[in-house]
Design a protein around this motif. Structure first.
Motif, PDB file in Angstrom:
ATOM      1  N   LEU A  49       0.828  -1.208   0.000  1.00 16.33           N
ATOM      2  CA  LEU A  49       0.000   0.000   0.000  1.00 16.33           C
ATOM      3  C   LEU A  49       0.862   1.257   0.000  1.00 16.33           C
ATOM      4  CD1 LEU A  49      -2.747  -1.099   2.546  1.00 16.33           C
ATOM      5  CD2 LEU A  49      -2.880  -1.107   0.053  1.00 16.33           C
ATOM      6  N   LEU A  50       1.990   1.215   0.712  1.00 13.36           N
ATOM      7  CA  LEU A  50       2.902   2.357   0.735  1.00 13.36           C
ATOM      8  C   LEU A  50       3.492   2.611  -0.644  1.00 13.36           C
ATOM      9  CD1 LEU A  50       4.087   4.410   2.753  1.00 13.36           C
ATOM     10  CD2 LEU A  50       6.023   2.862   3.043  1.00 13.36           C
ATOM     11  N   GLY A  51       3.714   1.533  -1.403  1.00 14.78           N
ATOM     12  CA  GLY A  51       4.205   1.689  -2.764  1.00 14.78           C
ATOM     13  C   GLY A  51       3.237   2.455  -3.644  1.00 14.78           C
ATOM     14  N   TYR A  52       1.942   2.223  -3.464  1.00 14.91           N
ATOM     15  CA  TYR A  52       0.930   2.994  -4.181  1.00 14.91           C
ATOM     16  C   TYR A  52       0.955   4.463  -3.750  1.00 14.91           C
ATOM     17  CZ  TYR A  52      -1.773  -0.575  -6.702  1.00 14.91           C
ATOM     18  OH  TYR A  52      -2.186  -1.519  -7.606  1.00 14.91           O
ATOM     19  N   VAL A  53       1.036   4.680  -2.436  1.00  9.53           N
ATOM     20  CA  VAL A  53       0.980   6.042  -1.901  1.00  9.53           C
ATOM     21  C   VAL A  53       2.151   6.879  -2.395  1.00  9.53           C
ATOM     22  CG1 VAL A  53       1.126   7.400   0.229  1.00  9.53           C
ATOM     23  CG2 VAL A  53      -0.364   5.391   0.128  1.00  9.53           C
ATOM     24  N   LEU A  54       3.340   6.291  -2.469  1.00 11.02           N
ATOM     25  CA  LEU A  54       4.548   7.042  -2.813  1.00 11.02           C
ATOM     26  C   LEU A  54       4.778   7.157  -4.317  1.00 11.02           C
ATOM     27  CD1 LEU A  54       7.046   5.729  -0.097  1.00 11.02           C
ATOM     28  CD2 LEU A  54       5.647   7.800  -0.078  1.00 11.02           C
ATOM     29  N   ASN A  55       3.901   6.569  -5.114  1.00 10.88           N
ATOM     30  CA  ASN A  55       4.048   6.635  -6.571  1.00 10.88           C
ATOM     31  C   ASN A  55       3.319   7.861  -7.099  1.00 10.88           C
ATOM     32  OD1 ASN A  55       4.023   6.190  -9.403  1.00 10.88           O
ATOM     33  ND2 ASN A  55       4.203   3.990  -9.065  1.00 10.88           N
TER      34      ASN A  55
ATOM     35  N   ARG B 127       2.461   8.592  -9.978  1.00 10.10           N
ATOM     36  CA  ARG B 127       1.472   8.254 -11.002  1.00 10.10           C
ATOM     37  C   ARG B 127       0.107   7.939 -10.386  1.00 10.10           C
ATOM     38  NH1 ARG B 127       2.125   3.590 -15.609  1.00 10.10           N
ATOM     39  NH2 ARG B 127       1.085   4.695 -17.304  1.00 10.10           N
ATOM     40  N   THR B 128       0.096   7.408  -9.147  1.00 15.30           N
ATOM     41  CA  THR B 128      -1.161   7.129  -8.458  1.00 15.30           C
ATOM     42  C   THR B 128      -1.971   8.400  -8.286  1.00 15.30           C
ATOM     43  OG1 THR B 128      -0.105   5.325  -7.236  1.00 15.30           O
ATOM     44  CG2 THR B 128      -2.162   6.193  -6.348  1.00 15.30           C
ATOM     45  N   TRP B 129      -1.306   9.456  -7.825  1.00 13.07           N
ATOM     46  CA  TRP B 129      -2.010  10.704  -7.560  1.00 13.07           C
ATOM     47  C   TRP B 129      -2.337  11.436  -8.855  1.00 13.07           C
ATOM     48  CZ3 TRP B 129      -3.776   9.803  -3.189  1.00 13.07           C
ATOM     49  CH2 TRP B 129      -3.015   9.104  -2.247  1.00 13.07           C
ATOM     50  N   ARG B 130      -1.565  11.186  -9.889  1.00  8.21           N
ATOM     51  CA  ARG B 130      -1.918  11.761 -11.191  1.00  8.21           C
ATOM     52  C   ARG B 130      -3.205  11.128 -11.710  1.00  8.21           C
ATOM     53  NH1 ARG B 130       2.632  13.507 -15.468  1.00  8.21           N
ATOM     54  NH2 ARG B 130       1.290  14.705 -16.863  1.00  8.21           N
ATOM     55  N   LEU B 131      -3.406   9.850 -11.398  1.00  4.49           N
ATOM     56  CA  LEU B 131      -4.612   9.149 -11.825  1.00  4.49           C
ATOM     57  C   LEU B 131      -5.820   9.534 -10.973  1.00  4.49           C
ATOM     58  CD1 LEU B 131      -5.962   6.864 -13.505  1.00  4.49           C
ATOM     59  CD2 LEU B 131      -5.218   5.284 -11.722  1.00  4.49           C
ATOM     60  N   LEU B 132      -5.598   9.699  -9.655  1.00  4.03           N
ATOM     61  CA  LEU B 132      -6.722   9.895  -8.736  1.00  4.03           C
ATOM     62  C   LEU B 132      -7.140  11.350  -8.569  1.00  4.03           C
ATOM     63  CD1 LEU B 132      -5.916   7.388  -5.841  1.00  4.03           C
ATOM     64  CD2 LEU B 132      -7.591   7.144  -7.668  1.00  4.03           C
ATOM     65  N   THR B 133      -6.188  12.287  -8.653  1.00  7.54           N
ATOM     66  CA  THR B 133      -6.508  13.684  -8.347  1.00  7.54           C
ATOM     67  C   THR B 133      -7.576  14.226  -9.292  1.00  7.54           C
ATOM     68  OG1 THR B 133      -4.266  14.058  -7.530  1.00  7.54           O
ATOM     69  CG2 THR B 133      -5.558  15.996  -8.080  1.00  7.54           C
ATOM     70  N   GLY B 134      -8.699  14.606  -8.716  1.00  8.50           N
ATOM     71  CA  GLY B 134      -9.785  15.203  -9.492  1.00  8.50           C
ATOM     72  C   GLY B 134     -10.702  14.225 -10.176  1.00  8.50           C
TER      73      GLY B 134
ATOM     74  N   VAL C  81      -3.234   0.913 -16.181  1.00  7.83           N
ATOM     75  CA  VAL C  81      -2.390   1.775 -15.346  1.00  7.83           C
ATOM     76  C   VAL C  81      -2.333   1.234 -13.918  1.00  7.83           C
ATOM     77  CG1 VAL C  81      -2.159   4.078 -14.352  1.00  7.83           C
ATOM     78  CG2 VAL C  81      -2.763   3.818 -16.752  1.00  7.83           C
ATOM     79  N   CYS C  82      -3.479   0.790 -13.381  1.00  3.16           N
ATOM     80  CA  CYS C  82      -3.506   0.231 -12.024  1.00  3.16           C
ATOM     81  C   CYS C  82      -2.643  -1.026 -11.942  1.00  3.16           C
ATOM     82  CB  CYS C  82      -4.935  -0.090 -11.615  1.00  3.16           C
ATOM     83  SG  CYS C  82      -5.939   1.376 -11.264  1.00  3.16           S
ATOM     84  N   ALA C  83      -2.662  -1.845 -12.985  1.00  5.32           N
ATOM     85  CA  ALA C  83      -1.824  -3.044 -12.996  1.00  5.32           C
ATOM     86  C   ALA C  83      -0.344  -2.672 -12.996  1.00  5.32           C
ATOM     87  CB  ALA C  83      -2.157  -3.899 -14.221  1.00  5.32           C
ATOM     88  N   GLN C  84       0.022  -1.641 -13.748  1.00  2.32           N
ATOM     89  CA  GLN C  84       1.419  -1.186 -13.756  1.00  2.32           C
ATOM     90  C   GLN C  84       1.818  -0.626 -12.397  1.00  2.32           C
ATOM     91  OE1 GLN C  84       1.321   1.589 -17.018  1.00  2.32           O
ATOM     92  NE2 GLN C  84       1.772   0.027 -18.539  1.00  2.32           N
ATOM     93  N   LEU C  85       0.913   0.117 -11.768  1.00  2.00           N
ATOM     94  CA  LEU C  85       1.186   0.644 -10.434  1.00  2.00           C
ATOM     95  C   LEU C  85       1.361  -0.489  -9.431  1.00  2.00           C
ATOM     96  CD1 LEU C  85      -1.366   3.605 -10.299  1.00  2.00           C
ATOM     97  CD2 LEU C  85       1.117   3.792 -10.410  1.00  2.00           C
ATOM     98  N   GLY C  86       0.506  -1.520  -9.562  1.00  2.00           N
ATOM     99  CA  GLY C  86       0.620  -2.668  -8.665  1.00  2.00           C
ATOM    100  C   GLY C  86       1.935  -3.400  -8.826  1.00  2.00           C
ATOM    101  N   ALA C  87       2.399  -3.535 -10.083  1.00  2.00           N
ATOM    102  CA  ALA C  87       3.683  -4.198 -10.318  1.00  2.00           C
ATOM    103  C   ALA C  87       4.830  -3.416  -9.684  1.00  2.00           C
ATOM    104  CB  ALA C  87       3.907  -4.356 -11.822  1.00  2.00           C
TER     105      ALA C  87
END
Length: 321
Positions: A65-71, A73-80, A102-108
């Motif tokens: 989960l921390l890997g998602y938070v610190l990426n 690209r996650t916030w570029r996808l979620l913001t707004g 994109v979510c699969a790439q973030l998960g990897a």
């Protein structure tokens, strides 16, 4: 100075590989420290299994989960994304498919640290030994052909390694199983990475040298964007503060609109009919000023081009959070 410049160039060119290496090294060191200083197997038939699994899997989940938070690209996808109009959200399954890719790439990317944790923990063996010693089915299999009291003594084995040859043999067998599982996990991850990298490079719509040029362009674009944004923000702030103290009306300052920022902040999609190296590049080359660049027919998310969304003026995600 030349040696320092060489090191900095290497860091800029290989920042992703170095980042993954550093994350893996810190995770491995953290697991060893955690195992030695915090972990204490309860040696109870009721608690061994949940206690060992919690130490093996819960830190891995937290790191994932921390890997998602610190990426970034996650916030570029979620913001707004929740504030967008219903029309922009209902663009069909194509947009949903791109989001899933994109979510699969973030998960990897986020899986690097947790997989390192699990692999190092299995190679160490302490967590697995404790968990396996509390598993009734595994105890029956391990104690087959041994003394009748073996199953009752197995949960105590991690705490009393020198109590007898049977206990030592059981612990050696459990540690061997743990290390074998650890090496199998490492081999599977390496094979998966090799296959994924090979397939994504094979399906790349651009050549090897163009990819290198693309990364150079993005590096320069982001440096110039940050410098220009800083200069523009400073001029705007100075004008507003000056007008506040002097009771004047501010002069008109051309600042991109909210819609403009939304368009260049969206995730990059590749279109074989056009050759744009970023959303900013695509935006300034749009045919009509009212034309949206976020999604159009033929756009696709290409795994090998995932690096396009990583840089940005807000790349220091951890510091902002």
């Amino acid at each position: 100075m030349e040696k320092l410049r060489t090191v900095l160039d290497l860091q800029l060119k290989q920042h992703r590989a170095l980042g993954y290496g550093l994350v893996s090294l810190l995770t491995a060191g953290g697991e060893r420290l955690f195992s030695a200083a915090v972990f204490q197997c309860p040696c109870s038939a009721a608690w061994n299994l949940p206690y060992g699994l919690v130490f093996l899997l819960v830190p891995a989940l937290a790191l994932f989960l921390l890997g998602y938070v610190l990426n970034a690209r996650t916030w570029r996808l979620l913001t707004g994304c929740c504030a967008r109009s219903s029309r922009s959200r209902a663009r069909g399954c194509g947009a949903g498919l791109r989001g899933a890719v994109v979510c699969a790439q973030l998960g990897a990317s986020a899986a690097v640290a947790p997989l390192t944790w699990v692999a190092v923990a299995l190679l160490g063996g302490a967590f697995y030994e404790c968990a396996a010693a509390g598993s009734a089915p595994l105890a029956r299999r391990l104690c087959r052909g041994r003394a009748p009291a073996c199953e009752a003594q197995l949960p105590l084995a991690p705490c009393l390694p020198a109590q007898g040859p049977d206990a030592q043999g059981l612990l050696r067998e459990l540690k061997a199983q743990s290390q074998v599982l650890g090496w199998i996990l490492i081999a599977l991850v390496i094979i998966f990475l090799l296959i994924f990298t090979s397939v994504s490079r094979c399906l790349s719509p651009v050549s090897f040298l163009q990819l290198k040029f693309w990364k150079i362009y993005l590096e320069q674009e982001q440096q110039i964007l940050k410098a220009q944004a800083t200069e523009h923000a400073m001029e705007l702030a100075k004008e507003n503060v000056k007008c506040f103290f002097e009771c004047l009306h501010p002069e008109e300052c051309n600042t991109p609109s909210m819609k403009d920022w939304q368009q260049i902040s969206s995730l990059y999609t590749f279109n074989p009919k056009e050759q744009y190296y970023s959303m900013l590049h695509k935006y300034v080359n749009r045919k009509e000023k009212t034309h949206s660049i976020i999604s159009k027919e033929g756009d696709a998310v290409i795994p090998v081009l995932g690096f396009v969304d990583t840089p940005g003026i807000n790349i220091n995600t951890a510091a902002e959070l």
